[in-house]
Every structure is written in structure tokens, then in C-alpha cells.
Design a protein around this motif. Structure first.
Motif, mmCIF file in Angstrom:
data_model
loop_
_atom_site.group_PDB
_atom_site.id
_atom_site.type_symbol
_atom_site.label_atom_id
_atom_site.label_comp_id
_atom_site.label_asym_id
_atom_site.label_seq_id
_atom_site.Cartn_x
_atom_site.Cartn_y
_atom_site.Cartn_z
ATOM 1 N N PHE A 58 18.626 52.970 39.333
ATOM 2 C CA PHE A 58 18.553 51.530 39.089
ATOM 3 C C PHE A 58 19.691 51.081 38.184
ATOM 4 N N THR A 59 19.875 51.822 37.050
ATOM 5 C CA THR A 59 20.878 51.399 36.059
ATOM 6 C C THR A 59 22.281 51.403 36.673
ATOM 7 N N LEU A 60 22.627 52.521 37.319
ATOM 8 C CA LEU A 60 23.979 52.615 37.887
ATOM 9 C C LEU A 60 24.168 51.604 39.019
ATOM 10 N N GLY A 61 23.128 51.446 39.846
ATOM 11 C CA GLY A 61 23.198 50.498 40.970
ATOM 12 C C GLY A 61 23.398 49.090 40.460
ATOM 13 N N PHE A 62 22.595 48.724 39.413
ATOM 14 C CA PHE A 62 22.695 47.370 38.875
ATOM 15 C C PHE A 62 24.089 47.117 38.298
ATOM 16 N N PHE A 63 24.551 48.055 37.431
ATOM 17 C CA PHE A 63 25.839 47.822 36.777
ATOM 18 C C PHE A 63 26.993 47.815 37.765
ATOM 19 N N SER A 64 26.938 48.707 38.756
ATOM 20 C CA SER A 64 28.060 48.715 39.714
ATOM 21 C C SER A 64 28.091 47.412 40.514
ATOM 22 N N GLN A 65 26.908 46.894 40.927
ATOM 23 C CA GLN A 65 26.863 45.652 41.705
ATOM 24 C C GLN A 65 27.291 44.461 40.858
ATOM 25 N N TRP A 66 26.821 44.470 39.586
ATOM 26 C CA TRP A 66 27.155 43.385 38.671
ATOM 27 C C TRP A 66 28.670 43.341 38.429
ATOM 28 N N LEU A 67 29.231 44.542 38.217
ATOM 29 C CA LEU A 67 30.673 44.639 37.978
ATOM 30 C C LEU A 67 31.452 44.157 39.198
ATOM 31 N N LEU A 68 30.966 44.534 40.363
ATOM 32 C CA LEU A 68 31.669 44.144 41.593
ATOM 33 C C LEU A 68 31.589 42.641 41.818
ATOM 34 N N ALA A 69 30.428 42.040 41.483
ATOM 35 C CA ALA A 69 30.296 40.594 41.648
ATOM 36 C C ALA A 69 31.281 39.880 40.724
ATOM 37 N N ARG A 70 31.355 40.354 39.461
ATOM 38 C CA ARG A 70 32.297 39.741 38.500
ATOM 39 C C ARG A 70 33.737 39.957 38.946
ATOM 40 N N LEU A 71 33.991 41.142 39.466
ATOM 41 C CA LEU A 71 35.328 41.478 39.944
ATOM 42 C C LEU A 71 35.726 40.524 41.076
ATOM 43 N N GLY A 72 34.773 40.245 41.959
ATOM 44 C CA GLY A 72 35.022 39.348 43.096
ATOM 45 C C GLY A 72 35.445 37.976 42.619
ATOM 46 N N THR A 73 34.692 37.402 41.635
ATOM 47 C CA THR A 73 35.048 36.055 41.167
ATOM 48 C C THR A 73 36.383 36.074 40.421
ATOM 49 N N SER A 74 36.629 37.148 39.644
ATOM 50 C CA SER A 74 37.919 37.238 38.934
ATOM 51 C C SER A 74 39.063 37.320 39.940
ATOM 52 N N LEU A 75 38.841 38.058 41.023
ATOM 53 C CA LEU A 75 39.903 38.202 42.021
ATOM 54 C C LEU A 75 40.205 36.867 42.681
ATOM 55 N N VAL A 76 39.143 36.104 43.014
ATOM 56 C CA VAL A 76 39.381 34.779 43.620
ATOM 57 C C VAL A 76 40.207 33.933 42.657
ATOM 58 N N PHE A 77 39.809 33.940 41.370
ATOM 59 C CA PHE A 77 40.519 33.161 40.355
ATOM 60 C C PHE A 77 41.986 33.584 40.276
ATOM 61 N N ARG A 78 42.201 34.896 40.218
ATOM 62 C CA ARG A 78 43.569 35.410 40.032
ATOM 63 C C ARG A 78 44.446 35.131 41.264
ATOM 64 N N ILE A 79 43.888 35.381 42.448
ATOM 65 C CA ILE A 79 44.693 35.157 43.663
ATOM 66 C C ILE A 79 44.999 33.669 43.796
ATOM 67 N N ARG A 80 43.972 32.822 43.524
ATOM 68 C CA ARG A 80 44.188 31.375 43.607
ATOM 69 C C ARG A 80 45.278 30.947 42.619
ATOM 70 N N SER A 81 45.185 31.436 41.366
ATOM 71 C CA SER A 81 46.174 31.040 40.353
ATOM 72 C C SER A 81 47.574 31.477 40.785
ATOM 73 N N LEU A 82 47.667 32.728 41.235
ATOM 74 C CA LEU A 82 48.993 33.239 41.628
ATOM 75 C C LEU A 82 49.561 32.435 42.788
ATOM 76 N N LEU A 83 48.673 32.105 43.740
ATOM 77 C CA LEU A 83 49.128 31.371 44.919
ATOM 78 C C LEU A 83 49.590 29.967 44.534
ATOM 79 N N VAL A 84 48.824 29.327 43.646
ATOM 80 C CA VAL A 84 49.210 27.983 43.198
ATOM 81 C C VAL A 84 50.551 28.044 42.470
#
Ligand code: ATP
Length: 543
Positions: A58-84
């Protein structure tokens, strides 16, 4: 761009992958524990070990999914910023060639596809690793059974790869078609007046342009989805087919211990999840690849100086701009491509220069080249003694404030340093432009820009005045003004600008006011002719 982002997020991606791998490892541990119990291993430590494994899962599953979700939003932000930043760093000339709708489509569509693909990579790697770990364990359990599984699964996966390859081609076609769809959407918004008013045009637009394009997108989309759904279903089916084959093989062909067979059944069943994920990921990875190619095809430029500001009022004492043999050709296929030049042109500090000529004679094209918007010109432009080149082009551009006929009116008013103005600093311009009863300035921002075209042009001039650049370029600015303000522009404003030490270049069809010019150029079919005598003639006509 992608390699830059990947290197920025490298450790976070690796960390997310490690957490997910640990979580997958715990799942495998649990399965082997259950398999061991089924095979008759002792139950001494089972409960405690099992509970520890569950908590870990449970612990590893939760943290890995949580990290990936945050990573996803950070990536959208970063790619959008770079593209702009890249869009802002790319020249007007290049953006004009690309077309606004394609840039818009990339910023909205491709960014999401790219970030989805990047965010999925760690989980994809983990699932692939899980499958490989399962394989290794099964190969250790029974090499012969593993060979059967590997061959049957291998042939199934090869067929899946072929289906995916076909699906990927449809995705590329779909993305191209979406560009056309965005272009139509842009036309629908920009042309809303004409479409609301004109029933026949609206009907034509809907039936001949919108519907066929939407149909095409729909059919490509459902084609692409068919391939992916086929892949998914095939992946699940093939695993169960392999299971059946294994059971048949274990009982009918080759006698296998029941403990080994249970292990194979458990692990193969467990692999359904990871295998499905890997198959589903291909859809996002292919989409990401298409998006990546799309972004690359725009040839956007990385420009480190995109947020630099130089004080425009510091660029005085330039003397004269001399243009020699300037030529520019629009990139177009066929003989219809328009070109200007060779053009010789001069403007000295403090002069008022008029450019006139028939529609389509190349005045605006020349003006864009003159202010440094078109860099792929031949010939030369000198600012004083300095030749304008790639290295000093931004410094050169800082000399100009322009209002082209297709200008965009920004709401924020900036001074020469790029700071928001205070109302007192620019209110005299507002009054001079006859706009004091129409707009207010609050915190450096215009209270409204929902005005008539003539009024919006006056506000564009307010923005130009606030910038305080040494040279103003107005492209048919007076065309939308009423006769009184038009006369005020030529007879009062232009001389006032000149008295303030400004240099003004005016593109105009208003021959009644040509006498205001210190120098005049006439454009015909892309060529410029300086008119010394015309001024005298016009002086007579204005008397
Ligand atoms: N973005 C573009 N891409 C390709 N060709 C273009 C583009 N803009 C203008 N042209 C070509 O350049 C020619 C000259 O256009 P330009 O806008 O310079 O004329 P102009 O003298 O300013 O006309 P007007 O008085 O009507 O404003 C056009 O006839 C067209 O063929």
C-alpha cells in the motif's frame, strides 16, 4: 527540448520508477508467498510476513502513484512554459510561415500528449521490468514450460506489434487532420460576424468545411481507437490462451508437477495487469512521438534573452537608417510568390517619411523588413555606421514602435523600461488622442479595449507613445479615423512628434496630407522610388 526536460526531471523519474519497481517487487513477493503456501510450505511466519508485505504494497503503491501524478502536472507546466518561451523566442517571420492555428494546436494538444507520454515512461519501464522478472522466475521454475509460454506469447506479441504499427500511422494522419480542424475553428471565431449575418456562407461553412473535417477527424480517431482496442483485447486474450496451452501441455504432453503449474498459472495471471498496461502505454507513447515530431516541425527557436528588456529611450543618437538593395520574397509555391526590391531607402533622425503606393505594392512588406521582422532579406540595413545583423537585430528593433494595420491591442501600457506606466505619466497622451472620456488607466492597464476600430487605433498609438521609442511607424493608421481626427493626426500630431524629436514613418493613401512629409517614397510592384518633386506638387494642391 525533450532532452532538456528529461535531464531536468531525470532523478524524479528514476525515483518514481524505483518506487514503482519496489511496489511491483512486493506484489511478486506476495504471489510467491501464496504460491509457496499452496505448495505446502509452512505457515509459521505467514501471517506476519503477509501483513508486512500488504502494508509495504500500500505504502509504496500510494507514494509511487502520488509522485507520478505530481510529476505529470509538473511536466505539463514545464513543457508548456518551454514551448511558450520558444514561441516568444521565434521570429515573427517564422511564426507567420507556421500559421497561428498550428502554434495554438501545439500548445494545447501536443503539450498534453507529450507530458502524458513522459509521465508514463517510468510506469511503463516498471511494468516491463515486472514482466521480465516474472519471466525470469518462470524460466527458473521450469525451462520447458517457460519455452512454451515464451513462444506462444512471443508470436502473439509480434502480431500486436504489427497492429500497433498500423495504428501509429493513423495517429499521424489524425494529428495532421486536427491541424486543419483548428484552422477551421479559428476561421469560425474570427469570422463570427460574417457567419452570423450571412446565412448562405454559414451554411456553406458548416456543410462544406466543418462537417467534412469533423467527419474525417472522427473516422481517423475511431480508426486509431479500433487499433488500440484490438491491441488491448488481443493482449488479454493471448495471455489466457497461453494459460490454457500451459495447462494442456502440463497434463497432456509433458507431466509437470502441480506446484510448478500453480506457479505458472499465478504468475501468468498476474502478468495480465502489467502486460495490459504496457500495451495501453503504446498508445500514449505513439501519440507523444507524433506530438514530439509536430513540435520539432515548427522549428521553434530557443532564445535565452526572451525576457530581457532594454530601455528604449537609451537608443538615441543613431543618425540615419540606410537601406541598400533590400530584397525579400515570401515563401510560396509557383509563380505567384511576391517579392520586394531591390529597395534603397533612407530615414534620418527627426524626419517624417511617407510611403505611398497602390494596394499590394509591397509597402507593409517593406515596413516589416525595415523594422527587422523579416530577417531573411538580402541587401543591407545600416543604423548609423553599424550594419544590422543577427547579432544586433533586437537592439535595432528597439528603435521602433509600430502600429501595423493588423495590430493587436494589448491592455497593459508599458514605458520605455518595460514597466507599467502610472496614469499621470500618460494621461496627456490620452487627452491628446481624444480618449479621456472613453477609457481610464488603472494600475497601468486600460479600463477597456472594447471600442470602435478607430478608437482602438488611438489606444494603440497611446501604447506606442508610452514606449517612447525614437522611431514610430504607422501603417495606414489614419484609415479608420474620422475626417477631423485624420486631419488632426497629419497636421497636429505628426508635427508634434517631430517637435518631440521623434522620427515618423507613415504608410498612407491620404494624398491630401503628403505635404507633411520631409521625404516621400512611392511603391510600385515591390520597387520603391523616392519622390522629390511630388512634395512640391502636393504643396500646390494643398494650398
Ligand atoms: N503573409 C504573407 N505571405 C505571403 N505573401 C504575402 C503575405 N503578406 C503579403 N503577401 C504578398 O505581398 C503582397 C504585398 O502585400 P503588402 O501587404 O506588402 O501590400 P501593401 O502595399 O501594404 O498593400 P495595402 O495598401 O493593400 O495594404 C501581397 O499582394 C501578397 O501577394
Amino acid at each position: 527540448m525533450i532532452s532538456k526536460i528529461v535531464s531536468e526531471y531525470k532523478w524524479k523519474l528514476v525515483f518514481a520508477a524505483v518506487l514503482s519497481a519496489l511496489s511491483a517487487g512486493v506484489s511478486l513477493w506476495l504471489i510467491s508467498m501464496i504460491n509457496g503456501s499452496l505448495a505446502g510450505a509452512g505457515m509459521d511466519d505467514f501471517v506476519l510476513t503477509f501483513l508486512v508485505a500488504i502494508v509495504l504494497l500500500f505504502t509504496l503503491g500510494f507514494f509511487s502513484q502520488w509522485l507520478l501524478a505530481r510529476l505529470g502536472t509538473s511536466l505539463v507546466f514545464r513543457i508548456r512554459s518551454l514551448l511558450v518561451e520558444r514561441v516568444l523566442g521565434t521570429s515573427y517571420e517564422q511564426l507567420e510561415k507556421i500559421g497561428g492555428h498550428r502554434v495554438h494546436a501545439t500548445i494545447t494538444t501536443d503539450v498534453n500528449s507529450l507530458s502524458e507520454a513522459l509521465a508514463i515512461i517510468p510506469v511503463f519501464v516498471v511494468n516491463l521490468t515486472t514482466i521480465l522478472l516474472c519471466f525470469s522466475y518462470l524460466a527458473y521454475l521450469s525451462p520447458i514450460m517457460f519455452t512454451v509460454l515464451f513462444l506462444s506469447l512471443g508470436s502473439g506479441v509480434s502480431l500486436t506489434a504489427y497492429i500497433m504499427y498500423r495504428g501509429a500511422r493513423v495517429f499521424t494522419a489524425l494529428r495532421e487532420s486536427e491541424d486543419g480542424m483548428f484552422s477551421i475553428f479559428k476561421g469560425m471565431v474570427d469570422g463570427s460576424k460574417e457567419l452570423s449575418l450571412n446565412e448562405a456562407r454559414r451554411s456553406f461553412f458548416l456543410k462544406q468545411l466543418v462537417r467534412p473535417r469533423l467527419e474525417e477527424v472522427k473516422s481517423l480517431e475511431s480508426n486509431a481507437l479500433t487499433y488500440w482496442v484490438l491491441t488491448q483485447s488481443w493482449a488479454s486474450t493471448i495471455l489466457f490462451f497461453c494459460l490454457g496451452l500451459l495447462v494442456y501441455f502440463a497434463f497432456a504432453v509433458y507431466e509437470i508437477e502441480i506446484a510448478v503449474l500453480t506457479g505458472f498459472v499465478l504468475f501468468t495471471t498476474y502478468m495480465v495487469g502489467p502486460l495490459n498496461f504496457v500495451m495501453r502505454s503504446f498508445q500514449f507513447l505513439f501519440k507523444g512521438r507524433v506530438a514530439y515530431k509536430k513540435v520539432q516541425s515548427l522549428s521553434l527557436v530557443e532564445n535565452q534573452l526572451v525576457d530581457r528588456v532594454t530601455d528604449k529611450s537609451d537608443v538615441s543618437g543613431w543618425g540615419k537608417i540606410s537601406v541598400r538593395g533590400l530584397m525579400y520574397r515570401y515563401e510560396e509555391s509557383g509563380d505567384l510568390s511576391f517579392s520586394i526590391g531591390p529597395v534603397d531607402f533612407e530615414v534620418s533622425e527627426g524626419e517624417v517619411v511617407f510611403i505611398r503606393g497602390g494596394n499590394g505594392s509591397g509597402k507593409s512588406t517593406f515596413a516589416k523588413a525595415l523594422v527587422g521582422l523579416y530577417s531573411h532579406c538580402s541587401g543591407s540595413i545600416h543604423l548609423g555606421d553599424i550594419e544590422v545583423s543577427e547579432k544586433n537585430i533586437q537592439l535595432y528593433r528597439n528603435h521602433f514602435s509600430t502600429i501595423f494595420s493588423d495590430f493587436y491591442l494589448f491592455e497593459h501600457i508599458l514605458n520605455s523600461k518595460g514597466e507599467l506606466v502610472s496614469k499621470v505619466d500618460v494621461w496627456s497622451h490620452v487627452e491628446r488622442l481624444g480618449m479621456a472620456d472613453k477609457v481610464d488607466i488603472v494600475d497601468g492597464k486600460l479600463s477597456t479595449i472594447d471600442l470602435s476600430q478607430g478608437q482602438r487605433k488611438r489606444l494603440a498609438m497611446l501604447l506606442a507613445c508610452a514606449e517612447d521609442a525614437p522611431i514610430y511607424l504607422f501603417d495606414e493608421w489614419a484609415a479608420d479615423q474620422d475626417p477631423i481626427f485624420r486631419s488632426y493626426f497629419y497636421r497636429e500630431l505628426l508635427p508634434a512628434f517631430k517637435a518631440d524629436g521623434k522620427t515618423v514613418i507613415v504608410i498612407s493613401h491620404d494624398d491630401k496630407y503628403f505635404d507633411v512629409a520631409d521625404r516621400m517614397y512611392n511603391f510600385e510592384l515591390g520597387k520603391a522610388y523616392q519622390e522629390e518633386l511630388a512634395i512640391n506638387e502636393l504643396e500646390l494642391s494643398s494650398q
